[in-house]
Design a protein around this motif. Sequence first.
Motif, PDB file in Angstrom:
ATOM      1  N   PRO A  86       0.801  -1.235   0.000  1.00 53.74           N
ATOM      2  CA  PRO A  86       0.000   0.000   0.000  1.00 53.74           C
ATOM      3  C   PRO A  86       0.829   1.280   0.000  1.00 53.74           C
ATOM      4  O   PRO A  86       0.425   2.281  -0.611  1.00 53.74           O
ATOM      5  CB  PRO A  86      -0.836  -0.133   1.276  1.00 53.74           C
ATOM      6  CG  PRO A  86      -0.976  -1.617   1.487  1.00 53.74           C
ATOM      7  CD  PRO A  86       0.344  -2.177   1.053  1.00 53.74           C
ATOM      8  N   ARG A  87       1.983   1.283   0.661  1.00 47.23           N
ATOM      9  CA  ARG A  87       2.818   2.496   0.676  1.00 47.23           C
ATOM     10  C   ARG A  87       3.315   2.831  -0.728  1.00 47.23           C
ATOM     11  O   ARG A  87       3.369   4.001  -1.117  1.00 47.23           O
ATOM     12  CB  ARG A  87       4.019   2.301   1.606  1.00 47.23           C
ATOM     13  CG  ARG A  87       3.676   2.209   3.092  1.00 47.23           C
ATOM     14  CD  ARG A  87       4.942   1.942   3.884  1.00 47.23           C
ATOM     15  NE  ARG A  87       5.616   0.730   3.435  1.00 47.23           N
ATOM     16  CZ  ARG A  87       6.935   0.517   3.512  1.00 47.23           C
ATOM     17  NH1 ARG A  87       7.719   1.451   4.022  1.00 47.23           N
ATOM     18  NH2 ARG A  87       7.450  -0.622   3.083  1.00 47.23           N
ATOM     19  N   ASN A  88       3.693   1.800  -1.482  1.00 49.96           N
ATOM     20  CA  ASN A  88       4.142   2.021  -2.855  1.00 49.96           C
ATOM     21  C   ASN A  88       3.013   2.574  -3.720  1.00 49.96           C
ATOM     22  O   ASN A  88       3.211   3.461  -4.550  1.00 49.96           O
ATOM     23  CB  ASN A  88       4.640   0.713  -3.479  1.00 49.96           C
ATOM     24  CG  ASN A  88       5.947   0.233  -2.878  1.00 49.96           C
ATOM     25  OD1 ASN A  88       6.631   0.982  -2.194  1.00 49.96           O
ATOM     26  ND2 ASN A  88       6.299  -1.018  -3.136  1.00 49.96           N
ATOM     27  N   ILE A  89       1.825   2.017  -3.515  1.00 55.72           N
ATOM     28  CA  ILE A  89       0.668   2.423  -4.316  1.00 55.72           C
ATOM     29  C   ILE A  89       0.311   3.882  -4.040  1.00 55.72           C
ATOM     30  O   ILE A  89       0.050   4.658  -4.965  1.00 55.72           O
ATOM     31  CB  ILE A  89      -0.522   1.482  -4.032  1.00 55.72           C
ATOM     32  CG1 ILE A  89      -0.167   0.058  -4.483  1.00 55.72           C
ATOM     33  CG2 ILE A  89      -1.778   1.964  -4.745  1.00 55.72           C
ATOM     34  CD1 ILE A  89      -1.107  -1.012  -3.977  1.00 55.72           C
ATOM     35  N   GLU A  90       0.330   4.265  -2.783  1.00 57.57           N
ATOM     36  CA  GLU A  90       0.083   5.673  -2.442  1.00 57.57           C
ATOM     37  C   GLU A  90       1.148   6.571  -3.062  1.00 57.57           C
ATOM     38  O   GLU A  90       0.855   7.685  -3.519  1.00 57.57           O
ATOM     39  CB  GLU A  90       0.062   5.861  -0.928  1.00 57.57           C
ATOM     40  CG  GLU A  90      -0.261   7.282  -0.500  1.00 57.57           C
ATOM     41  CD  GLU A  90      -0.463   7.444   0.990  1.00 57.57           C
ATOM     42  OE1 GLU A  90      -0.883   8.530   1.419  1.00 57.57           O
ATOM     43  OE2 GLU A  90      -0.204   6.456   1.735  1.00 57.57           O
ATOM     44  N   HIS A  91       2.371   6.068  -3.127  1.00 54.56           N
ATOM     45  CA  HIS A  91       3.485   6.847  -3.672  1.00 54.56           C
ATOM     46  C   HIS A  91       3.262   7.187  -5.145  1.00 54.56           C
ATOM     47  O   HIS A  91       3.315   8.352  -5.533  1.00 54.56           O
ATOM     48  CB  HIS A  91       4.789   6.059  -3.500  1.00 54.56           C
ATOM     49  CG  HIS A  91       5.987   6.725  -4.093  1.00 54.56           C
ATOM     50  ND1 HIS A  91       6.659   7.758  -3.474  1.00 54.56           N
ATOM     51  CD2 HIS A  91       6.645   6.512  -5.279  1.00 54.56           C
ATOM     52  CE1 HIS A  91       7.669   8.152  -4.237  1.00 54.56           C
ATOM     53  NE2 HIS A  91       7.685   7.415  -5.333  1.00 54.56           N
ATOM     54  N   THR A  95       1.326  10.591  -3.885  1.00 54.25           N
ATOM     55  CA  THR A  95       2.422  11.411  -3.370  1.00 54.25           C
ATOM     56  C   THR A  95       3.332  11.917  -4.479  1.00 54.25           C
ATOM     57  O   THR A  95       3.701  13.093  -4.511  1.00 54.25           O
ATOM     58  CB  THR A  95       3.248  10.613  -2.346  1.00 54.25           C
ATOM     59  OG1 THR A  95       2.369  10.007  -1.397  1.00 54.25           O
ATOM     60  CG2 THR A  95       4.225  11.532  -1.625  1.00 54.25           C
ATOM     61  N   SER A  96       3.708  11.013  -5.403  1.00 54.63           N
ATOM     62  CA  SER A  96       4.584  11.376  -6.531  1.00 54.63           C
ATOM     63  C   SER A  96       3.814  11.311  -7.847  1.00 54.63           C
ATOM     64  O   SER A  96       4.328  10.842  -8.868  1.00 54.63           O
ATOM     65  CB  SER A  96       5.801  10.453  -6.563  1.00 54.63           C
ATOM     66  OG  SER A  96       6.596  10.621  -5.421  1.00 54.63           O
ATOM     67  N   PHE A  97       2.577  11.791  -7.800  1.00 56.39           N
ATOM     68  CA  PHE A  97       1.680  11.724  -8.964  1.00 56.39           C
ATOM     69  C   PHE A  97       2.323  12.289 -10.227  1.00 56.39           C
ATOM     70  O   PHE A  97       2.198  11.722 -11.313  1.00 56.39           O
ATOM     71  CB  PHE A  97       0.390  12.488  -8.645  1.00 56.39           C
ATOM     72  CG  PHE A  97      -0.620  12.501  -9.744  1.00 56.39           C
ATOM     73  CD1 PHE A  97      -1.464  11.417  -9.951  1.00 56.39           C
ATOM     74  CD2 PHE A  97      -0.743  13.606 -10.594  1.00 56.39           C
ATOM     75  CE1 PHE A  97      -2.406  11.428 -10.967  1.00 56.39           C
ATOM     76  CE2 PHE A  97      -1.673  13.620 -11.616  1.00 56.39           C
ATOM     77  CZ  PHE A  97      -2.512  12.529 -11.800  1.00 56.39           C
ATOM     78  N   THR A 393      12.501   6.066  -6.494  1.00 51.70           N
ATOM     79  CA  THR A 393      12.660   5.031  -5.474  1.00 51.70           C
ATOM     80  C   THR A 393      11.345   4.885  -4.728  1.00 51.70           C
ATOM     81  O   THR A 393      10.778   5.873  -4.236  1.00 51.70           O
ATOM     82  CB  THR A 393      13.776   5.390  -4.470  1.00 51.70           C
ATOM     83  OG1 THR A 393      15.004   5.553  -5.185  1.00 51.70           O
ATOM     84  CG2 THR A 393      13.947   4.281  -3.440  1.00 51.70           C
ATOM     85  N   LEU A 394      10.842   3.667  -4.653  1.00 52.75           N
ATOM     86  CA  LEU A 394       9.580   3.399  -3.972  1.00 52.75           C
ATOM     87  C   LEU A 394       9.789   3.401  -2.461  1.00 52.75           C
ATOM     88  O   LEU A 394      10.918   3.200  -1.975  1.00 52.75           O
ATOM     89  CB  LEU A 394       9.025   2.053  -4.427  1.00 52.75           C
ATOM     90  CG  LEU A 394       8.676   1.925  -5.909  1.00 52.75           C
ATOM     91  CD1 LEU A 394       8.298   0.478  -6.249  1.00 52.75           C
ATOM     92  CD2 LEU A 394       7.551   2.872  -6.294  1.00 52.75           C
ATOM     93  N   PRO A 395       8.740   3.599  -1.671  1.00 52.63           N
ATOM     94  CA  PRO A 395       8.872   3.607  -0.210  1.00 52.63           C
ATOM     95  C   PRO A 395       9.471   2.330   0.372  1.00 52.63           C
ATOM     96  O   PRO A 395      10.074   2.369   1.451  1.00 52.63           O
ATOM     97  CB  PRO A 395       7.432   3.815   0.265  1.00 52.63           C
ATOM     98  CG  PRO A 395       6.800   4.605  -0.825  1.00 52.63           C
ATOM     99  CD  PRO A 395       7.396   4.043  -2.088  1.00 52.63           C
TER     100      PRO A 395
END
Length: 512
Positions: A86-91, A95-97, A393-395
Amino acid sequence: MDILNTIIILFSTLLIPLLLILSFVALKIFVGKSINNPQYPPVKGTVFSLLIHIKDLYDYHAAIAAEHSTYRILAPAQSYIYTTEPRNIEHFLKTSFNKYSKGESSRENMADLFGRGILLADGEEWKHQRKLASSEFSTRILRDFGCSVFRKNAAKLVRVVSQFSDVEGRVFDMQGLLMRCTLDSIFKVGFGVELNCLEGSSEETTEFMKSFDALNALVLWRFLDPLWKLKRFLHIGSEAFLRREAKIVDDFVYQLIWKKRQLLALKGDSNNGKEDILSRFLRESEKDPEKMNDKYLRDIVLNFMIAGKDSTAGTLSWFFYMLCKNPLVQEKVAQEMRDVFGDRFDNSIDDFIENITDANLEQMHYLHAALSETLRLYPAVPVDGKCADVEDTLPDGFRVKKGDEVFYVSYAMGRMPYIWGEDAKDFRPERWLNNGVFQPQSPFKFVAFHAGPRICLGKDFAYRQMKIVSTALLRFYRFKLAEETKDLTYKTLLTLHIDGDLPLCAISRTIF
């Protein structure tokens, strides 16, 4: 002897170019991919692995995701990075749209279906379509009009099912009926057109529906077939078939747009012509007819159609399948209806459905939970993602190269114990409830409607339609599988459909 030599020469002539092509593809797949570099996600296969598992593609991803929450599949042009974190998906969705777009590769793969519509558009083009669509979905006129259409078609569906419930043990295909019902609804709400598929489709409409579904499958195939561009150039195989199906779809949609233009021209400024979504875009196109031409409008029509018809009908099909597999849940939904509606409508279909209001639906927390639980396990879009426009870089620490495709695997996510607990694979609507009240989850954990700035505008619209249809059907019938021990699976498409029919039997509820 001469014949044998001719055969050998002919075989060699064909084999050598094929070997050269395959060698070139292999080099493109493996060269420059940092395969053994631990800074990048672990490599768990190539596009050929996906081809081998085409029949159970999403379960194949789930099996890998159980061991690796982020991993890579190598493709000729770039890496496909898949994640359930989920953190990567939010990223990359929020977050980094601005670092991620739909990407040229995805647009090229899916252009024959989506064109430059809202699902594939980027930048100013996406913002323009999003603004118009957002304005339309936020209007009370569309909401009230949509509910009226959903109720009308739900009543038709109840009457169609009644023809099968009259004979004990008579089997019918629920998925087919739901597909026709939602197609009727999206064409009326979206485009102001009465198809009347539930009452018997015209030959032209039937051909369009078959071609649309075929195009859906063929577009997905492009993501897995490293030779699809060569096939397109030579006009052979799957690409030749795709061209034929795309023409049938295009001809149907362009005819729809032409008829709508003619109708609006006759109505002038009448408000009746502004009820549906296509009318709004047609009015808007008058401001910039060169940019918003018929091709632009064609793309909008097909984008809304796949969102409104395929996603909703597919989810409802899985919903009724899960209710049949879990009869206790089916009866809990029915009991909630008794609590909300009472028994004051006797057996009148029209009286009951007319009273399926927003106020009543908002009280049905268990139904909402059961639909959400269905979407958790059977998301309408099982895999979706974006393309990295810059190195990132992903979370979770893994690096992404510019041009890599980054996907979230929502089908796999719903089955992961590290996201949903040890009972992740169980169908349990209660996980969504707290003291009987529905509790939403993070959109980056439950990604059935995408997330971030591109979250689905029609989310509430879809829930409303699914609730109206399911409430209408479950008020009058109890459903069971024709073969209760048989497990159904999916057909690998861009949207998650049951493979083949959904054979059910309907038993009338004599006492509500």
